[in-house]
Design an enzyme around this catalytic site. Structure first.
Site, PDB file in Angstrom:
ATOM      1  N   LYS A 177      12.519  35.762  80.149  1.00  0.00           N
ATOM      2  CA  LYS A 177      11.817  35.690  81.475  1.00  0.00           C
ATOM      3  C   LYS A 177       9.995  36.626  80.833  1.00  0.00           C
ATOM      4  CE  LYS A 177       8.893  37.758  84.311  1.00  0.00           C
ATOM      5  NZ  LYS A 177       7.538  37.948  84.181  1.00  0.00           N
ATOM      6  N   SER A 230       6.757  48.526  83.360  1.00  0.00           N
ATOM      7  CA  SER A 230       6.684  49.807  84.295  1.00  0.00           C
ATOM      8  C   SER A 230       6.992  51.106  84.906  1.00  0.00           C
ATOM      9  CB  SER A 230       5.069  49.836  84.986  1.00  0.00           C
ATOM     10  OG  SER A 230       5.737  48.805  86.021  1.00  0.00           O
ATOM     11  N   CYS A 285       4.825  52.249  74.887  1.00  0.00           N
ATOM     12  CA  CYS A 285       6.200  53.299  75.683  1.00  0.00           C
ATOM     13  C   CYS A 285       6.081  54.571  75.090  1.00  0.00           C
ATOM     14  CB  CYS A 285       6.862  52.560  76.353  1.00  0.00           C
ATOM     15  SG  CYS A 285       8.196  52.117  75.092  1.00  0.00           S
TER      16      CYS A 285
END
Length: 500
Positions: A177, A230, A285
């Site tokens: 996904k 996140s 990140c």
């Protein structure tokens, strides 16, 4: 490739499916704001069909010798190399990053495929003879079944490649996904996997948003979920997936410190710091988002970083020489601007202000430096995910470590120094899973784990490396004892030649 409307499709049971009347979400070129595609928002029914197709494909695929599975990955790797430029340009188109960063992303993804091509060795179990008298002990690795990955917008090619080659080579059936904001790279990866000869149903793509994410976490036919994104969503996926009996690895947010010691070689450190803070518009990140200046080096390093950042060329990733590229959406640009406003309100000094759009078109934010940031400020603690560098001034290395460890995140930390004793002192005490010595983006190679800790990771087994293999496999341990004594081979009744 800009200006061309791309088609986003699901891949289920080896067949490509269009939107089929589904609601869609617009995909933008961040450099222009132009809509370049529409992502279909798949339903639970779409996911269920993909899971059923994957479940049917799993048995034969798991029974395929691991050497044959690896050969398909070798072909896939070859196709990735042959289509390297196209994949790089797709990343630039849908994410906005420059060609150098996009090419680096594709290369790092290919490195994981190379690692997974060694699955015949990586899947090997362990054995020990005579664990007791006449008893042998052996372990075997088995694939889990149908597994899924939910991947982010900031690395639309690399992050799917963190997991899909490992999961597939280990014998699982895999459902991807991708981010609804950047689905184009995933579609191309699916096309290349089919071209490599992967059997239908072993790899599926189900595009979508929140409904698709929750459906993956809740579906009883999915055994494991890998997530990158996140922190709030990572926690949600970990809790929801675990509550439904799944193995989950959820890689979350970050607030990475870069500690600059007084003996740092600034001529080389500053370009590295600027690249870490502003590369990919700060949307990664492992970006160094907090500069922790130790002692008297602060004024000089802030001045040099300000000069270098001010000189960066702001522009689309597909323009040669662009160094600061757009953020992913206008809404995210407003969020980043809001953090700059907040830092100023909290008492930080705006040394370099990127709030005014440096270009009229697209979703650009200029390079920003917030100096004199204090540990209690939100701009020191919260992930901004944009081209904003917060500067914290401290008196000692221990104070720098204390500041870093006060963060709820623990993804990465870098130190700039030539003092080996300082490095060892820092390494033993800092709370971060990936450490960089004079390296601003401490990204491990494919054969090491991507090792965030604290609120930067939820789970037990990390992505990539041997941790990735362990995550997508299960052990069976066998204890064997033979009760009879070896003797002569018994005679075997041979068929007569009568009637032959």
């Amino acid at each position: 490739m800009q200006g061309t409307k791309q088609e986003v499709r699901n891949l289920i049971a080896g067949r490509w499916e269009g939107a089929n009347g589904h609601a869609t979400e617009a995909v933008y070129d961040p450099a222009t704001g132009e809509v370049i595609a529409e992502t279909p928002l798949s339903t639970r029914e779409d996911l269920d069909r993909a899971v059923k197709a994957a479940g049917a494909a799993f048995g034969p695929w798991a029974a395929t010798p691991v050497t044959e599975r690896a050969r398909i990955l070798f072909r896939f790797k070859m196709l990735l190399e042959e289509n390297f430029g196209e994949l790089r340009d797709l990343v630039t188109l849908e994410n906005g990053k420059d060609a150098k960063d996009a090419g680096g992303e594709v290369r790092r993804g290919i490195e994981v495929v190379e690692f997974a091509c060694g699955m015949p060795s990586l899947m090997m179990g362990e054995s020990q003879r005579d664990v007791a008298r006449g008893i042998d002990n052996v372990s075997y690795r088995y694939p889990l079944g149908v597994v899924a990955a939910i991947t982010p917008f900031n690395f639309p090619c690399m992050v799917p490649l963190w997991t899909l080659p490992v999961a597939i080579a280990a014998g699982n059936a895999y459902i991807l996904k991708p981010s609804e904001r950047t689905p184009l790279s995933a579609v191309r990866l699916g096309e290349l996997l089919l071209e490599a000869g992967l059997p239908e149903g072993v790899f599926s793509i189900v595009n979508g948003g929140r409904e698709a994410v929750d459906a993956i976490c809740e579906h009883p036919g999915i055994k494991a979920v890998s997530f990158v994104g996140s922190q709030p969503v990572a926690k949600h996926v970990y809790e929801l997936g675990s509550a439904h009996g799944k193995r989950v690895q959820a890689l979350a947010g970050a607030k990475n410190s870069m500690i600059v010691m007084p003996d740092a070689v600034l001529e080389q450190a500053v370009p590295n710091i600027v690249s870490s803070a502003y590369g990919n518009a700060g949307e990664r990140c492992l970006a160094g988002s907090v500069l922790v200046a130790v002692g008297g080096v602060a004024d000089e390093v802030v001045e040099k970083i300000g000069e270098a950042a001010s000189a960066m060329k702001v522009g689309p990733g597909y323009e040669e020489g662009s160094e600061l590229t757009p953020v992913i959406r206008d809404s995210h640009r407003e969020k980043v601007r809001g953090y700059i406003d907040l830092g100023e309100e909290e008492g930080a000094t705006v040394v370099l202000d990127g709030r005014q759009p440096p270009r009229e078109e697209g979703f650009f934010v200029g390079p920003t430096i917030l100096d004199n940031v204090k540990g209690e400020m939100r701009v020191a603690r919260e992930e901004i995910f944009g081209p904003v560098l917060s500067v914290v001034r401290v008196a000692s290395l221990d104070e720098a470590i204390e500041f870093t460890n006060a963060s709820p995140f623990g993804n990465a930390c870098s130190i700039y120094t030539e003092n080996g004793a300082a490095v060892r002192h820092w390494r033993e005490r800092v709370e971060a899973g990936m450490l960089g010595v004079n390296v601003g983006v401490a990204a491990p190679m494919a054969f090491f784990p991507f090792n965030g800790i604290k609120d930067s990771f939820y789970g037990d087994l990390h992505a990539t490396g041997k941790d990735g293999v362990r995550f997508f496999t299960e052990n069976k341990v066998e204890v064997t004892r033979w009760l009879s004594e070896p003797g002569p081979t018994p005679d075997v009744q041979r068929p007569t030649e009568t009637g032959a």
